[in-house]
Design a protein around this motif. Sequence first.
Motif, short mmCIF file in Angstrom:
data_model
loop_
_atom_site.label_atom_id
_atom_site.label_comp_id
_atom_site.label_asym_id
_atom_site.label_seq_id
_atom_site.Cartn_x
_atom_site.Cartn_y
_atom_site.Cartn_z
N ASP A 1 0.80 -1.23 0.00
CA ASP A 1 0.00 0.00 0.00
C ASP A 1 0.84 1.28 0.00
O ASP A 1 0.30 2.38 -0.12
CB ASP A 1 -1.04 -0.01 1.13
CG ASP A 1 -0.41 -0.17 2.50
OD1 ASP A 1 0.83 -0.27 2.56
OD2 ASP A 1 -1.15 -0.19 3.50
N CYS A 2 2.18 1.14 0.07
CA CYS A 2 3.05 2.33 -0.13
C CYS A 2 2.76 3.00 -1.47
O CYS A 2 2.96 4.20 -1.63
CB CYS A 2 4.52 1.89 -0.20
SG CYS A 2 5.32 1.75 1.35
N ALA A 3 2.32 2.19 -2.43
CA ALA A 3 2.08 2.72 -3.78
C ALA A 3 0.96 3.75 -3.77
O ALA A 3 0.83 4.55 -4.70
CB ALA A 3 1.74 1.58 -4.74
N PRO B 1 11.46 15.88 -8.47
CA PRO B 1 10.89 15.35 -7.23
C PRO B 1 10.39 13.91 -7.41
O PRO B 1 9.97 13.52 -8.50
CB PRO B 1 9.73 16.30 -6.93
CG PRO B 1 9.41 16.95 -8.22
CD PRO B 1 10.67 16.97 -9.04
N TRP B 2 10.42 13.14 -6.35
CA TRP B 2 9.91 11.76 -6.27
C TRP B 2 10.50 10.82 -7.32
O TRP B 2 9.82 9.93 -7.81
CB TRP B 2 8.38 11.74 -6.42
CG TRP B 2 7.67 12.62 -5.46
CD1 TRP B 2 7.64 12.49 -4.11
CD2 TRP B 2 6.88 13.77 -5.78
NE1 TRP B 2 6.90 13.51 -3.56
CE2 TRP B 2 6.41 14.30 -4.56
CE3 TRP B 2 6.51 14.41 -6.96
CZ2 TRP B 2 5.61 15.43 -4.51
CZ3 TRP B 2 5.72 15.53 -6.90
CH2 TRP B 2 5.26 16.03 -5.69
N SER B 3 11.76 11.04 -7.69
CA SER B 3 12.28 10.20 -8.78
C SER B 3 12.50 8.76 -8.31
O SER B 3 12.57 7.85 -9.12
CB SER B 3 13.57 10.80 -9.35
OG SER B 3 14.59 10.74 -8.40
N ILE B 4 12.61 8.57 -6.99
CA ILE B 4 12.78 7.20 -6.47
C ILE B 4 11.41 6.71 -6.01
O ILE B 4 10.74 7.38 -5.20
CB ILE B 4 13.75 7.22 -5.27
CG1 ILE B 4 15.09 7.82 -5.71
CG2 ILE B 4 13.94 5.83 -4.69
CD1 ILE B 4 15.88 8.39 -4.57
N ASN B 5 10.98 5.57 -6.50
CA ASN B 5 9.65 5.10 -6.10
C ASN B 5 9.69 4.59 -4.65
O ASN B 5 10.76 4.29 -4.10
CB ASN B 5 9.12 4.05 -7.07
CG ASN B 5 9.85 2.75 -6.93
OD1 ASN B 5 9.67 2.02 -5.96
ND2 ASN B 5 10.72 2.45 -7.89
N ALA B 6 8.51 4.47 -4.06
CA ALA B 6 8.42 4.15 -2.63
C ALA B 6 9.04 2.80 -2.30
O ALA B 6 9.62 2.62 -1.23
CB ALA B 6 6.95 4.17 -2.21
N PHE B 7 8.97 1.84 -3.23
CA PHE B 7 9.50 0.50 -2.95
C PHE B 7 11.03 0.51 -2.97
O PHE B 7 11.68 -0.17 -2.19
CB PHE B 7 8.94 -0.53 -3.94
CG PHE B 7 7.45 -0.57 -3.91
CD1 PHE B 7 6.78 -0.96 -2.75
CD2 PHE B 7 6.70 -0.20 -5.02
CE1 PHE B 7 5.40 -0.99 -2.71
CE2 PHE B 7 5.31 -0.22 -4.99
CZ PHE B 7 4.66 -0.61 -3.83
#
Length: 364
Positions: free
Chosen positions: A51-53, A245-251
């Motif tokens: 659910d991090c996604a 911004p946010w270039s690294i995904n949560a996983f």
Amino acid sequence: MSLLKSAHGGNTREAAALLGIPPEQLLDFSANINPLGMPASLKRALIDNLDCAERYPDVEYAHLHAALAEHHHIPSSWILAGNGETESIFTLVNSLKPRNAMIVIPGFAEYRRALQWGECAIHEFALREEDGWQLTNAILDALTPQLDCLFLCTPNNPTGLLPDNHLLQEIAKRCETLGIALILDEAFIDFIAGEQGFIPLLQANPHIWVLRSLTKFYAIPGLRLGYLINSNEQAVAHMRSRQMPWSINAFAALAGEMILRDSAYQQATWKWLEQEGKRFDQQLKNQPGLTVYPGLANYRLLRCDRAGIDLQRSLLEQHILIRSCANYPGLDARYYRVAVRGEEENNRLLAALSLTLNGTALAD
Ligand SMILES: Cc1ncc(COP(=O)(O)O)c(C=O)c1O
């Protein structure tokens, strides 16, 4: 000429299409990924945190940077993570904006691509076959005040060779004197047990940038995570302010927060490479018509000394993909790179090589 158009290893889709088979039927020795697969602890965490996604990752990646900093015993303000080390290479080049950069050939293709984005003259320092492709102190004379940036890959890809430490220190000193930013790509250094690389020396050397990748050692090329490190925190902050911004995904961020603590996985990897690497080297050296370079990482550079044999093509016919090095500036169609994999897969490669080079299967 290389059979495949791809500038990198790991393009099983393109290779399988040539044979008209599904990519899963190919045994891939062309990408240098830890054959132990991603750490089990990470797989579990990814499943538990799907659910991090549904949320944006922390735009500053504070926990990720803190975990990387803790691992390397440095302030987190020295670190900027990227979507794979490839992003870090481009971030760095976009920010330093070198006008005259030196790269070593043969070497990883993305330095050149990143430098070509800007108005940068690219100077090549060519490693030599007669030096066994090892970096020599001839590079010291090639460093001139005209240069503003030098890329070195330690250990180098595709040779797997680590430059002599004393020479590296000399290069670092000369770069400092001449005002050259020294960029050390340590993407594969984790595979060399006990090798610290240059991170412990960064405090006194703000002209050095270290690049790291977690995608190879932790077998997460699809997740993607890398980072750059420099002891000038203003310079790193400037890069952070310019990064998408946010270039690294949560996983990937989650992976970076936990995997560096998985010492059981690190130990298992070093044990595998120590044992299987040695055995694989010996078996490769027993193959007639093949020169094997003594790489220290999880891949080996090979030269096929039999005229008229296209090793990539003939192994592909046996459903094994290796990296042709024909498209590496500085190498030619006699050169190939193969990953070190698990014993069973390595035996399949050795048997296929034997069939190609000897016309017979390997004896047990
Ligand atoms: C020497 C070298 N540096 C950096 C990279 C990029 O790594 P990443 O997958 O983390 O972007 C590669 C990938 O093949 C590599 O070979």
